[in-house]
Structure formats: C-alpha cells, structure tokens
Scaffold this active site. Structure first.
Site, PDB file in Angstrom:
ATOM      1  N   ASP A   1       0.849  -1.183   0.000  1.00  0.00           N
ATOM      2  CA  ASP A   1       0.000   0.000   0.000  1.00  0.00           C
ATOM      3  C   ASP A   1       0.892   1.242   0.000  1.00  0.00           C
ATOM      4  OD1 ASP A   1      -2.043   1.753   0.320  1.00  0.00           O
ATOM      5  OD2 ASP A   1      -2.827   0.857   2.160  1.00  0.00           O
TER       6      ASP A   1
ATOM      7  N   SER B   1       3.905  -6.195   2.601  1.00  0.00           N
ATOM      8  CA  SER B   1       2.694  -5.625   3.196  1.00  0.00           C
ATOM      9  C   SER B   1       1.437  -6.029   2.410  1.00  0.00           C
ATOM     10  CB  SER B   1       2.867  -4.103   3.291  1.00  0.00           C
ATOM     11  OG  SER B   1       1.862  -3.543   4.075  1.00  0.00           O
ATOM     12  N   MET B   2       0.648  -5.064   1.953  1.00  0.00           N
ATOM     13  CA  MET B   2      -0.579  -5.388   1.224  1.00  0.00           C
ATOM     14  C   MET B   2      -0.322  -6.196  -0.051  1.00  0.00           C
ATOM     15  SD  MET B   2      -2.972  -2.712  -0.754  1.00  0.00           S
ATOM     16  CE  MET B   2      -4.360  -3.198  -1.750  1.00  0.00           C
TER      17      MET B   2
ATOM     18  N   ASP C   1       4.729  -5.306  14.206  1.00  0.00           N
ATOM     19  CA  ASP C   1       5.889  -4.694  13.537  1.00  0.00           C
ATOM     20  C   ASP C   1       5.754  -3.178  13.428  1.00  0.00           C
ATOM     21  OD1 ASP C   1       4.122  -4.226  11.451  1.00  0.00           O
ATOM     22  OD2 ASP C   1       5.188  -5.457   9.982  1.00  0.00           O
TER      23      ASP C   1
ATOM     24  N   HIS D   1       7.974  -2.554  10.126  1.00  0.00           N
ATOM     25  CA  HIS D   1       7.195  -2.837   8.915  1.00  0.00           C
ATOM     26  C   HIS D   1       7.863  -2.368   7.616  1.00  0.00           C
ATOM     27  CE1 HIS D   1       3.481  -3.897   6.887  1.00  0.00           C
ATOM     28  NE2 HIS D   1       3.473  -2.732   6.281  1.00  0.00           N
TER      29      HIS D   1
END
Ligand SMILES: *[C@@H]1O[C@H](CO)[C@@H](O)[C@H](O)[C@H]1NC(C)=O
Ligand SMILES: *[C@@H]1O[C@H](CO)[C@@H](O)[C@H](O)[C@H]1NC(C)=O
Ligand SMILES: *[C@@H]1O[C@H](CO)[C@@H](O)[C@H](O)[C@H]1NC(C)=O
Ligand SMILES: *[C@@H]1O[C@H](CO)[C@@H](O)[C@H](O)[C@H]1NC(C)=O
Ligand SMILES: *[C@@H]1O[C@H](CO)[C@@H](O)[C@H](O)[C@H]1NC(C)=O
Ligand SMILES: *[C@@H]1O[C@H](CO)[C@@H](O)[C@H](O)[C@H]1NC(C)=O
Length: 407
Positions: free
Chosen positions: A39, A192-193, A356, A388
């Site tokens: 994202d 991530s996403m 995270d 993250h």
C-alpha cells in the site's frame, strides 16, 4: 545503512576475484524474482483536465503526466488540498466500483521493471527508498533489473475485486519472466498489502499454472488478517509519516481507498470481546463496523468493507512454497483510545499490541495456519525488531532472501 551493506558485499567479491582470477565472472543469478509492492508502494503519475478544484491555486490542467505520490512539492501546506482532491477515488455503491475524480487520468509507470518500486520519488530527493536495498543486493548476486528481477507496481488505492487487469498483466509478467530466464520458475516477493493481493491471485489461479511457473512465495510483513491501524486511517487519517502533513487533511483520500477497507481486522483473528476502538460513548469490536462507520459519518466505508472483506477472509492456502517473514517487538496499534475531544477527527492514544509497528502479530503470523496444511512447505521466520518498512533494508532478511532465491 544500505551503503554500509553494499560496501561489505563489494569487499567480499573483491577478495574472491583476487583469489580466483580464472573463475571470476559475474555470479549466476538464481530463480528470477517478481516483486509486488504494498500500500503506497508504487509511483502514481497524473494528468489533469479538471473543471473544478478545491482551491483557486490548484492546477486544473496539465499537458503531461506529473508525479503525484510522495512528491514533496505536492505535500506542501496548501497545495496538499489539491493533492488530496487529485488522489481521491469516488465509490459507486451501485456498480461497487471506484473511479478517479472527473478529469484525472492516472498511470502507474514502469510495470515489469523495478525502478518505480525501488524509489517512490523519481527525483530521489524524498527519503523514500523502498525496494532499492533488496534490488541493489540482488544485483551483486548476479541479478539484472527488468530481466531476472522485476516489479509489478499497481494502483494500491484499490483492492483485488477491482484489479482484474493487474492480475492479467501479472500472470503475463510471470510467464515472460520464466521464458526470458531459460524456463526457470519464478519467486514471487510481496511486501505488506502486496501479500494479500498475491494470496488472492494464488487462490484463483490453477494449480497446474503454479506448479509450472512458481518456485516460491516470499512474504514480507503481510497483514494476512488485517491491521487495527486501518481503523485509525478511517476515523482520523494518517500523516503518511510526513511531519508537515496534518492527518485530517489527507483523511478524505485515505477513506476513499477501498484498499483501506480490504485491510481491516477480521473476526477470524479478533473476537467479539476485544475492544478495538474506545470513544466516550461507545466501544467497537470487530463485529461493530457498521456502527463504527455510522458514528464517524462515513457509511460508504461500510459498503466498501462489504465488498472487500470476503476476498481472502477464509485464508485458503496459497499452495506454493511460502517463506513468511516478518518482524515483532515494536509497539503496534492494538486498541485506539479516543476522548470527547479527539473523537473522531484527532489522533487517538493507543493501547499497544505486539507487532511490527503497523501490523498486529496475530495477523503477521496467520501464515502458520498453512504449515503442514497445503501444497509446498511453509517456513515462518520472525526477525526481532524488523519494523514494517525497515524490514526491506534488514541485513538478516536480505541474507535469508538470498538463501531462498539462490537455492
Ligand atoms: C478536457 O475536458 C473537456 C471537457 O471538460 C473536453 O471538452 C476536452 O476535450 C478535454 N481536453 C483534453 C485534452 O482531453
Ligand atoms: C449510495 O449512494 C447514494 C448516492 O451517493 C446515496 O444517496 C446512498 O445513501 C448510498 N447508499 C448506501 C447504502 O450507502
Ligand atoms: C523490460 O523488459 C521488457 C521485456 O523484455 C521489455 O519489453 C521492456 O522494454 C524493458 N523495459 C526497460 C525499461 O528496459
Ligand atoms: C538453459 O537451460 C539449458 C538446459 O537446462 C542449459 O543447457 C543452458 O546452459 C541454459 N542456458 C543458460 C543461458 O542458462
Ligand atoms: C478473546 O480474545 C482475548 C485475547 O486474545 C482472549 O483473552 C479471550 O479469551 C477471547 N474471548 C473469547 C470469548 O474467545
Ligand atoms: C469501553 O471499553 C473500556 C475498556 O475496555 C471500558 O472501560 C469502558 O467502560 C467501555 N465503555 C463503554 C461505553 O462501553
């Protein structure tokens, strides 16, 4: 940090060359790699031909595409209202689809190559190095940009139910990458996403295709079951980590992204006695999203959630070899605490959870449900304190990636 690592790698290669002058040629790359960013992890260019704008000083027409995302000039005070209006999607609750604002044309440049996901700001001024530490390391292992390491940027404002064009392109990219690398299976790598987006892809694409083209899937910091942080984005906005940006200013754009709804925590991993959001008059659990959207005055969000929450809700296995890597040990939004004064337009206090910094630990770890329960092994590895975003420049993570792609 990236510079230090490259220096060390360079020194090692230098010694090998000195010691073995005869065999010293470029190392051979391992499995080719296709990267799917997260994202906010793709550059967005826009071309404008608008008839209206929120402020008189906003540019309404441009002759060419310009960089709109994480461009310091675009995020400056005042001008940011123009940015928000250009970035915003409009949701249609009949077609269940989003579209750009009238007169805004968007492009996600560089599909196939990695340049636009290594740096998010093409001028490289904004401190937004993204996949560059990993790609730079891969070059020292013999990889070549756009040949053996490739990227699949996409419109991260949307969620998989609106990404059929992207999935077609992604499938073609994997096939092409396999072919130009001498029919070698491909390692997919998401951040991530990008991982829920890949899971959706692996859930519908035939097993025979995966057996032929996919060597493994490396997931970095995946929100498999969502993240509490999205509730803060919907309620109060987020400043994108840019101190001069006021969260409330960018909230309209963040609310309009169906991808924010796609990443809301699911009731598979949060139960109905855990409060996620506290405000003076009401508490919200994972089963109170309708009330939550009603109370923040954004019912469109509930419509988006209805569309996106079933997409990977069941967490069916990817059925490819999976290396599930993530950090832990960093304070992560667990429960959002609003007061009379802050609800819902100002930033809340929070009761931290493990995670995270962005994704809660239970969601990061949800991949363990597939251990011994799918086609292909599942290796789960936790890298303490790998935040993250910082996980993408973490030396231990990069070493682990090397062991997978060169195996
Ligand atoms: C810009 O939009 C107007 C309608 O608002 C249209 O008439 C015109 O052709 C458009 N210009 C370009 C270059 O697309
Ligand atoms: C659907 O959109 C229309 C037009 O924007 C709006 O009036 C209506 O309240 C919306 N319905 C729901 C269920 O959100
Ligand atoms: C990347 O590779 C593809 C396929 O080989 C090619 O069509 C494209 O022109 C290349 N892009 C760049 C920027 O080199
Ligand atoms: C491609 O694969 C064939 C068969 O495995 C092998 O003989 C050949 O050397 C490979 N070519 C390259 C460029 O790696
Ligand atoms: C809900 O989750 C909490 C925290 O994980 C746990 O302590 C509690 O027992 C769970 N309650 C139910 C009803 O499952
Ligand atoms: C909300 O939850 C908090 C903590 O879980 C609790 O102390 C409070 O009484 C609850 N408030 C309401 C209105 O239910």
């Amino acid at each position: 940090m990236a510079f230090g690592r490259n220096q060390r790698v360079f020194t090692v290669n230098f010694f090998i060359i000195l010691l073995c002058p005869v065999v010293a040629s470029l190392p051979k790359p391992g499995f080719p790699v296709v990267i799917v960013p997260g994202d906010g992890g793709s550059q967005i260019f826009a071309k404008l031909n608008k008839t209206s704008a929120p402020e008189v000083y906003c540019v309404k027409k441009t002759d060419t595409f310009f960089n709109m995302w994480l461009n310091l000039e675009e995020l400056a005070p005042f001008v940011i209202d123009c940015f928000v209006d250009n970035m915003k999607l409009n949701y249609n609750n009949q077609t269940r689809k989003t579209s750009n604002q009238p007169g805004v044309e968007t492009a996600f440049p560089g599909f196939g190559d990695t340049q636009t996901i290594e740096w998010l700001d093409p001028t490289h001024i904004f401190p937004t190095t993204y996949f560059s530490p990993i790609v730079e390391a891969m070059l020292t292992w013999g990889y070549q940009r756009n040949v053996s390491v490739r990227g699949a940027p996409f419109d991260f404002r949307k969620s998989p139910n609106e990404m059929s064009e992207f999935y077609k392109d992604l499938q073609a990219l994997v096939e092409e990458t396999y072919e130009i690398n001498n029919n070698t299976r491909v390692v997919m790598m998401g951040h991530s996403m990008g991982n829920p987006v890949l899971l959706y892809f692996f859930n519908y694409i035939p097993q025979a295709w995966k057996d032929k083209y996919i060597q493994a899937f490396i997931s970095l910091a995946s929100p498999w079951a969502g993240a509490v942080k999205t509730l803060r984005l919907f309620a109060s906005g987020d400043n994108l980590g840019v101190p001069i940006v006021k969260p409330i200013t960018v909230r309209p754009e963040q609310r309009a992204m169906t991808s924010t709804a796609f990443l809301m925590p699911t009731n598979k991993y949060w139960n109905n006695s855990e409060v996620l959001v506290v405000q003076p008059h009401r508490n919200y659990t994972v089963n109170d999203y309708k009330q939550f959207f009603e109370d923040i005055g954004f019912m469109t969000g509930f419509e988006m959630w209805k569309d996106t929450s079933p997409l990977i809700y069941d967490l069916d296995p990817p059925n490819v070899e999976l290396h599930c890597l993530h950090g832990n040990g960093i304070e992560t939004p667990g429960t959002l605490l609003y007061t009379e004064k802050t609800w819902p337009d100002s930033q809340p206090a929070m009761i931290p959870d493990q995670g995270d910094g962005t994704v809660n630990i239970r969601s990061l770890m949800a991949c363990t449900r597939w251990q011994n329960n799918q086609k292909g092994r599942v290796v789960h590895k936790v890298f303490p304190n790998a935040e993250h975003m910082a996980i993408l420049a973490n030396e231990d993570v990069i070493k682990y990636i090397q062991s997978v792609v060169l195996s």
